[in-house]
Design a protein around this motif. Structure first.
Motif, PDB file in Angstrom:
ATOM      1  N   ASN A 135       0.684  -1.117  -0.031  1.00  0.00           N
ATOM      2  CA  ASN A 135      -0.095  -0.013   0.422  1.00  0.00           C
ATOM      3  C   ASN A 135       0.767   1.713   0.051  1.00  0.00           C
ATOM      4  O   ASN A 135       1.959   1.013   0.259  1.00  0.00           O
ATOM      5  CB  ASN A 135      -0.967  -0.133   1.763  1.00  0.00           C
ATOM      6  N   PHE A 136       0.404   2.051  -0.668  1.00  0.00           N
ATOM      7  CA  PHE A 136       0.915   3.699  -0.573  1.00  0.00           C
ATOM      8  C   PHE A 136       0.818   4.085   1.037  1.00  0.00           C
ATOM      9  O   PHE A 136      -0.125   3.291   2.024  1.00  0.00           O
ATOM     10  CB  PHE A 136       0.235   4.977  -1.090  1.00  0.00           C
ATOM     11  N   ILE A 137       1.623   4.855   1.213  1.00  0.00           N
ATOM     12  CA  ILE A 137       2.601   5.113   2.550  1.00  0.00           C
ATOM     13  C   ILE A 137       2.981   6.742   3.217  1.00  0.00           C
ATOM     14  O   ILE A 137       3.737   6.998   2.113  1.00  0.00           O
ATOM     15  CB  ILE A 137       2.940   4.659   3.601  1.00  0.00           C
ATOM     16  N   TYR A 138       1.682   7.494   3.343  1.00  0.00           N
ATOM     17  CA  TYR A 138       2.801   9.059   3.568  1.00  0.00           C
ATOM     18  C   TYR A 138       2.846   9.517   4.396  1.00  0.00           C
ATOM     19  O   TYR A 138       2.748   8.624   5.503  1.00  0.00           O
ATOM     20  CB  TYR A 138       1.059   9.877   3.109  1.00  0.00           C
ATOM     21  N   ARG A 139       3.550  10.944   4.500  1.00  0.00           N
ATOM     22  CA  ARG A 139       4.236  11.135   5.810  1.00  0.00           C
ATOM     23  C   ARG A 139       4.376  12.770   4.589  1.00  0.00           C
ATOM     24  O   ARG A 139       4.349  12.979   4.559  1.00  0.00           O
ATOM     25  CB  ARG A 139       5.394  10.636   5.587  1.00  0.00           C
ATOM     26  N   PHE A 140       3.623  13.248   7.037  1.00  0.00           N
ATOM     27  CA  PHE A 140       4.160  14.873   7.088  1.00  0.00           C
ATOM     28  C   PHE A 140       4.637  15.361   7.998  1.00  0.00           C
ATOM     29  O   PHE A 140       4.460  14.592   8.603  1.00  0.00           O
ATOM     30  CB  PHE A 140       2.252  15.258   6.840  1.00  0.00           C
ATOM     31  N   ASN A 141       5.601  16.176   8.226  1.00  0.00           N
ATOM     32  CA  ASN A 141       6.339  16.110   8.840  1.00  0.00           C
ATOM     33  C   ASN A 141       6.916  18.100   8.825  1.00  0.00           C
ATOM     34  O   ASN A 141       7.407  18.612   7.841  1.00  0.00           O
ATOM     35  CB  ASN A 141       7.248  15.852   8.653  1.00  0.00           C
ATOM     36  N   LEU A 142       6.443  18.075  10.116  1.00  0.00           N
ATOM     37  CA  LEU A 142       6.454  19.753  10.261  1.00  0.00           C
ATOM     38  C   LEU A 142       7.560  20.013  11.007  1.00  0.00           C
ATOM     39  O   LEU A 142       8.432  19.733  12.417  1.00  0.00           O
ATOM     40  CB  LEU A 142       5.448  20.513  11.498  1.00  0.00           C
ATOM     41  N   THR A 143       9.166  20.957  10.804  1.00  0.00           N
ATOM     42  CA  THR A 143       9.957  20.640  11.101  1.00  0.00           C
ATOM     43  C   THR A 143      11.167  22.241  11.346  1.00  0.00           C
ATOM     44  O   THR A 143      10.001  23.093  10.639  1.00  0.00           O
ATOM     45  CB  THR A 143      11.484  20.415  10.078  1.00  0.00           C
ATOM     46  N   ALA A 144      11.238  22.693  12.667  1.00  0.00           N
ATOM     47  CA  ALA A 144      11.593  23.959  13.043  1.00  0.00           C
ATOM     48  C   ALA A 144      12.561  24.041  13.974  1.00  0.00           C
ATOM     49  O   ALA A 144      13.207  23.437  14.156  1.00  0.00           O
ATOM     50  CB  ALA A 144      10.196  24.245  14.143  1.00  0.00           C
ATOM     51  N   LEU A 145      13.351  25.595  13.637  1.00  0.00           N
ATOM     52  CA  LEU A 145      14.692  25.505  14.210  1.00  0.00           C
ATOM     53  C   LEU A 145      14.632  26.750  14.627  1.00  0.00           C
ATOM     54  O   LEU A 145      14.218  27.929  14.375  1.00  0.00           O
ATOM     55  CB  LEU A 145      16.040  25.637  12.576  1.00  0.00           C
ATOM     56  N   ASN A 146      15.512  27.064  16.205  1.00  0.00           N
ATOM     57  CA  ASN A 146      15.428  28.004  17.226  1.00  0.00           C
ATOM     58  C   ASN A 146      17.544  28.329  17.020  1.00  0.00           C
ATOM     59  O   ASN A 146      17.992  27.205  17.370  1.00  0.00           O
ATOM     60  CB  ASN A 146      15.431  28.166  17.968  1.00  0.00           C
ATOM     61  N   HIS A 147      18.017  29.461  16.804  1.00  0.00           N
ATOM     62  CA  HIS A 147      19.045  29.481  17.435  1.00  0.00           C
ATOM     63  C   HIS A 147      19.438  29.553  18.518  1.00  0.00           C
ATOM     64  O   HIS A 147      17.850  30.790  19.160  1.00  0.00           O
ATOM     65  CB  HIS A 147      19.517  30.754  16.618  1.00  0.00           C
ATOM     66  N   LEU A 148      19.639  29.137  20.197  1.00  0.00           N
ATOM     67  CA  LEU A 148      19.969  29.617  21.322  1.00  0.00           C
ATOM     68  C   LEU A 148      20.485  30.786  21.498  1.00  0.00           C
ATOM     69  O   LEU A 148      20.842  31.525  22.435  1.00  0.00           O
ATOM     70  CB  LEU A 148      19.874  28.357  22.233  1.00  0.00           C
ATOM     71  N   ASN A 149      22.250  30.037  20.769  1.00  0.00           N
ATOM     72  CA  ASN A 149      22.423  31.183  20.098  1.00  0.00           C
ATOM     73  C   ASN A 149      23.345  31.064  18.983  1.00  0.00           C
ATOM     74  O   ASN A 149      23.108  30.289  18.741  1.00  0.00           O
ATOM     75  CB  ASN A 149      23.897  31.088  21.620  1.00  0.00           C
ATOM     76  N   PRO A 150      23.890  31.781  18.634  1.00  0.00           N
ATOM     77  CA  PRO A 150      24.709  31.657  16.942  1.00  0.00           C
ATOM     78  C   PRO A 150      25.549  30.466  16.492  1.00  0.00           C
ATOM     79  O   PRO A 150      25.546  29.846  15.558  1.00  0.00           O
ATOM     80  CB  PRO A 150      25.947  32.925  17.112  1.00  0.00           C
ATOM     81  N   ASP A 151      26.071  29.394  17.768  1.00  0.00           N
ATOM     82  CA  ASP A 151      26.277  27.733  17.293  1.00  0.00           C
ATOM     83  C   ASP A 151      25.126  26.911  18.067  1.00  0.00           C
ATOM     84  O   ASP A 151      25.938  25.764  18.237  1.00  0.00           O
ATOM     85  CB  ASP A 151      28.138  27.668  17.981  1.00  0.00           C
ATOM     86  N   TRP A 152      24.224  27.878  19.115  1.00  0.00           N
ATOM     87  CA  TRP A 152      23.917  26.758  19.495  1.00  0.00           C
ATOM     88  C   TRP A 152      22.749  26.595  18.640  1.00  0.00           C
ATOM     89  O   TRP A 152      21.805  26.923  18.777  1.00  0.00           O
ATOM     90  CB  TRP A 152      23.791  26.877  21.276  1.00  0.00           C
ATOM     91  N   LEU A 153      22.048  25.058  18.004  1.00  0.00           N
ATOM     92  CA  LEU A 153      21.110  24.934  17.483  1.00  0.00           C
ATOM     93  C   LEU A 153      20.140  23.953  18.663  1.00  0.00           C
ATOM     94  O   LEU A 153      20.110  23.119  19.200  1.00  0.00           O
ATOM     95  CB  LEU A 153      21.003  24.616  16.563  1.00  0.00           C
ATOM     96  N   LEU A 154      18.608  24.446  18.440  1.00  0.00           N
ATOM     97  CA  LEU A 154      17.344  23.131  18.738  1.00  0.00           C
ATOM     98  C   LEU A 154      16.605  22.676  17.552  1.00  0.00           C
ATOM     99  O   LEU A 154      15.436  24.416  17.557  1.00  0.00           O
ATOM    100  CB  LEU A 154      16.720  24.229  19.661  1.00  0.00           C
ATOM    101  N   VAL A 155      16.545  21.563  17.530  1.00  0.00           N
ATOM    102  CA  VAL A 155      15.515  21.701  15.861  1.00  0.00           C
ATOM    103  C   VAL A 155      14.638  20.665  17.096  1.00  0.00           C
ATOM    104  O   VAL A 155      14.830  20.076  17.623  1.00  0.00           O
ATOM    105  CB  VAL A 155      16.533  20.862  15.053  1.00  0.00           C
TER     106      VAL A 155
END
Length: 253
Positions: A135-155
């Motif tokens: 069967n067909f399987i579908y996927r939807f995914n919402l992805t987001a990113l914030n910089h906590l500082n210039p080098d530290w990322l939260l995804v």
């Protein structure tokens, strides 16, 4: 011109880990992301399944600014062990079903407002060998990113995964923290899934990526499930290790 182009566009892969990146491939560029993964998963107290993903390859192409096309194919092999001994016919190999999709940018980061993108994908029926799918399987995914500082990322990601032939929806989540110093980016990630027909599964993984240059990245990571840490009655465990790379290059002037 080449130096200017390299400065403007730095590879931004969906590897390593379970989280999708929150940015699309630049227009006219092609990403090739590929990796090897080995995992061990318990079936019951005496049996376990070993799985090798020899070549999990994701191809991403920047069709327009903020829009990419995606194609994914894996070469897989698995076997069952009982009390550490191989049973049945041994290793069974095949192709996973082909995945087609796209990613579109939604918002740029602005203060507390994260950078976001939406991934929409469908796994086509078939494949071959032990990994066929009807069967067909579908996927939807919402992805987001914030910089906590210039080098530290939260995804962080939220998504759904569902077969057209099954009314049960699987909900997926990821939460990943990474910190870049020089060309090295270590990360730690929690992720898992929920559905009404299966036991909730949660995992932790961690690893590191190395930016060889603006177009070429190497990575390695490993992880385990954490279900057994809070549910001793559930006799289940899983662990995995992976290495891979990503390469980006322009194919359109």
């Amino acid at each position: 011109m080449a130096q200017t182009e390299n400065t403007e566009h730095v590879i931004n892969t969906d590897r390593p880990g379970a989280s999708d990146a929150s940015r699309t491939v630049p227009k006219g560029y092609l990403h090739i992301e590929s990796g090897f993964l080995f995992s061990v998963e318990s079936i019951n107290p005496s049996q376990e399944q070993q799985l090798i993903n020899f070549n999990n390859t994701l191809i991403r192409y920047g069709l327009l600014k903020g829009l990419e096309l995606r194609l994914n194919q894996s070469i897989l092999s698995s076997r069952i062990l009982e009390n550490g001994q191989e049973i049945g016919v041994g290793w069974q190999s095949g192709l996973a079903p082909l995945m087609l999709g796209l990613k579109v940018n939604l918002t740029d980061e602005n203060g507390f407002l994260p950078e976001t993108a939406l991934v929409a994908e469908v796994n086509l029926p078939k494949g071959n060998g032990n990994f066929q799918q009807e069967n067909f399987i579908y996927r939807f995914n919402l992805t987001a990113l914030n910089h906590l500082n210039p080098d530290w990322l939260l995804v962080y990601n939220l998504g759904i995964f569902q077969s057209f032939a099954d009314e049960s929806t699987q909900f997926n989540y990821t939460l990943r923290s990474s910190y870049t110093f020089d060309k090295y980016t270590p990360f730690l990630e929690f992720y898992g899934n929920r559905s009404k027909n299966t036991t909730p599964l949660n995992y932790i993984n961690g690893g590191i990526s190395y930016l060889v240059n603006n177009q070429f990245q190497l990575d390695a990571y490993a992880g385990i499930d954490i279900v057994s840490l809070y549910n001793e009655a559930l006799e289940y465990n899983q662990s995995f290790v992976s290495v891979g790379l990503g390469y980006m290059f322009p194919i359109k002037k």
